[in-house]
Design a protein around this motif. Sequence first.
Motif, short mmCIF file in Angstrom:
data_model
loop_
_atom_site.label_atom_id
_atom_site.label_comp_id
_atom_site.label_asym_id
_atom_site.label_seq_id
_atom_site.Cartn_x
_atom_site.Cartn_y
_atom_site.Cartn_z
N GLU A 195 34.20 70.93 57.77
CA GLU A 195 32.98 70.70 56.73
C GLU A 195 33.94 70.16 55.40
O GLU A 195 33.76 69.25 54.58
CB GLU A 195 32.31 71.78 56.28
N GLN A 196 35.24 70.92 55.18
CA GLN A 196 36.08 70.25 54.24
C GLN A 196 36.52 68.89 54.30
O GLN A 196 36.31 68.02 53.29
CB GLN A 196 37.08 71.23 53.94
N ALA A 197 36.93 68.51 55.52
CA ALA A 197 37.24 67.22 55.68
C ALA A 197 36.15 66.25 55.81
O ALA A 197 36.30 65.14 55.21
CB ALA A 197 37.90 67.03 57.11
N ALA A 198 34.84 66.73 56.05
CA ALA A 198 33.54 65.69 56.07
C ALA A 198 33.24 65.70 54.57
O ALA A 198 33.05 64.59 54.39
CB ALA A 198 32.69 66.33 56.76
N LEU A 199 33.42 66.68 53.81
CA LEU A 199 32.89 66.55 52.41
C LEU A 199 34.26 65.64 51.38
O LEU A 199 33.72 64.96 50.59
CB LEU A 199 32.85 67.85 51.53
N GLY A 200 35.29 65.75 51.69
CA GLY A 200 36.45 65.10 51.26
C GLY A 200 36.66 63.84 51.85
O GLY A 200 37.61 63.01 51.44
N LYS A 201 35.83 63.42 52.62
CA LYS A 201 35.98 62.12 53.51
C LYS A 201 37.50 61.93 54.17
O LYS A 201 38.02 60.70 54.04
CB LYS A 201 35.38 60.97 52.69
N SER A 202 38.01 62.93 54.80
CA SER A 202 39.47 62.74 55.30
C SER A 202 39.21 62.99 56.56
O SER A 202 38.58 63.91 57.01
CB SER A 202 40.30 63.69 54.41
N PRO A 203 40.12 62.68 57.50
CA PRO A 203 39.98 62.84 59.03
C PRO A 203 40.88 64.12 59.48
O PRO A 203 41.62 64.68 58.47
CB PRO A 203 40.54 61.63 59.58
N VAL A 204 40.25 64.80 60.38
CA VAL A 204 41.17 66.01 61.01
C VAL A 204 41.87 65.69 62.07
O VAL A 204 41.26 64.93 63.24
CB VAL A 204 40.08 67.13 61.55
N PHE A 205 42.98 65.66 61.85
CA PHE A 205 43.93 65.46 63.12
C PHE A 205 44.41 66.37 63.88
O PHE A 205 45.55 67.04 63.75
CB PHE A 205 45.28 64.61 62.45
N GLN A 227 27.00 67.61 65.56
CA GLN A 227 27.83 67.07 64.82
C GLN A 227 26.91 66.87 63.46
O GLN A 227 25.74 66.46 63.61
CB GLN A 227 28.37 65.78 65.10
N ILE A 228 27.59 67.19 62.19
CA ILE A 228 26.79 66.77 61.04
C ILE A 228 27.82 65.73 60.25
O ILE A 228 28.74 65.90 59.97
CB ILE A 228 26.74 68.02 59.95
N ALA A 229 27.03 64.57 60.01
CA ALA A 229 27.66 63.53 59.17
C ALA A 229 27.86 63.86 57.63
O ALA A 229 26.94 64.72 57.15
CB ALA A 229 26.74 62.23 59.45
N THR A 230 28.88 63.30 57.30
CA THR A 230 29.26 63.52 55.82
C THR A 230 27.96 63.14 54.98
O THR A 230 27.56 63.92 54.03
CB THR A 230 30.15 62.53 55.24
N ALA A 231 27.21 61.80 55.07
CA ALA A 231 26.03 61.72 54.46
C ALA A 231 25.16 62.74 54.64
O ALA A 231 24.29 63.16 53.45
CB ALA A 231 25.55 60.18 54.70
N GLU A 232 25.01 63.30 55.71
CA GLU A 232 23.96 64.56 55.63
C GLU A 232 24.14 65.67 55.05
O GLU A 232 23.44 66.28 54.48
CB GLU A 232 23.83 64.75 57.28
N MET A 233 25.56 66.08 54.94
CA MET A 233 25.98 67.12 54.30
C MET A 233 25.68 66.96 52.86
O MET A 233 25.24 67.76 52.33
CB MET A 233 27.35 67.41 54.51
N THR A 234 26.03 65.61 52.41
CA THR A 234 25.89 65.58 50.76
C THR A 234 24.55 65.51 50.38
O THR A 234 24.03 65.85 49.46
CB THR A 234 26.69 64.37 50.50
N ALA A 235 23.87 64.95 51.18
CA ALA A 235 22.25 64.72 51.01
C ALA A 235 21.61 66.10 50.92
O ALA A 235 20.89 66.59 50.31
CB ALA A 235 21.55 63.96 52.07
N LEU A 236 22.08 67.21 51.89
CA LEU A 236 21.66 68.51 51.85
C LEU A 236 22.07 69.23 50.77
O LEU A 236 21.20 69.87 50.06
CB LEU A 236 22.10 69.18 53.13
N LEU A 237 23.19 69.10 50.24
CA LEU A 237 23.68 69.92 49.20
C LEU A 237 23.01 69.51 47.86
O LEU A 237 22.90 70.02 46.70
CB LEU A 237 25.31 69.84 49.02
N ALA A 238 22.66 68.03 47.85
CA ALA A 238 21.87 67.40 46.75
C ALA A 238 20.48 67.90 46.63
O ALA A 238 20.01 68.37 45.34
CB ALA A 238 21.75 66.06 46.97
N ARG A 239 19.93 68.32 47.86
CA ARG A 239 18.70 68.90 47.77
C ARG A 239 18.60 70.38 47.53
O ARG A 239 17.57 71.08 47.13
CB ARG A 239 17.88 68.65 49.14
N ARG A 240 19.72 70.88 48.13
CA ARG A 240 19.66 72.44 48.15
C ARG A 240 20.85 73.01 47.69
O ARG A 240 22.00 73.52 48.11
CB ARG A 240 19.56 73.24 49.38
N PRO A 241 21.54 72.83 46.10
CA PRO A 241 22.74 73.15 45.63
C PRO A 241 22.95 74.57 45.64
O PRO A 241 24.30 75.02 45.76
CB PRO A 241 22.53 72.73 44.18
#
Length: 87
Positions: free
Chosen positions: A14-24, A39-53
């Motif tokens: 989740e940290q990598a997804a929110l930071g838009k950085s790959p996990v190696f 799998q949760i896409a970065t866009a889905e995570m940010t949209a969820l947090l925008a709706r439910r801060p």
Amino acid sequence: QVLFYLPPGSLFGEQAALGKSPVFADLVAVADEPRVVGQIATAEMTALLARRPELIRDWMQMTGEKTSLFIAAAARAAFGSSRAQLT
């Protein structure tokens, strides 16, 4: 390589997804009973947090706990006892 246990409802990356950085890392997750993995896409995570801060606090608590476990495991692997190294 990464080996860890994921309790129900856990996330990895989740940290990598929110930071838009790959996990190696090659990931091996161990479950003590059948689990559904998704799998949760970065866009889905940010949209969820925008709706439910209010979820940010829970997310950060989970991330902090997981990071502490990773640090303790790394210290044990490197030094034998994480307690001796972290106190």
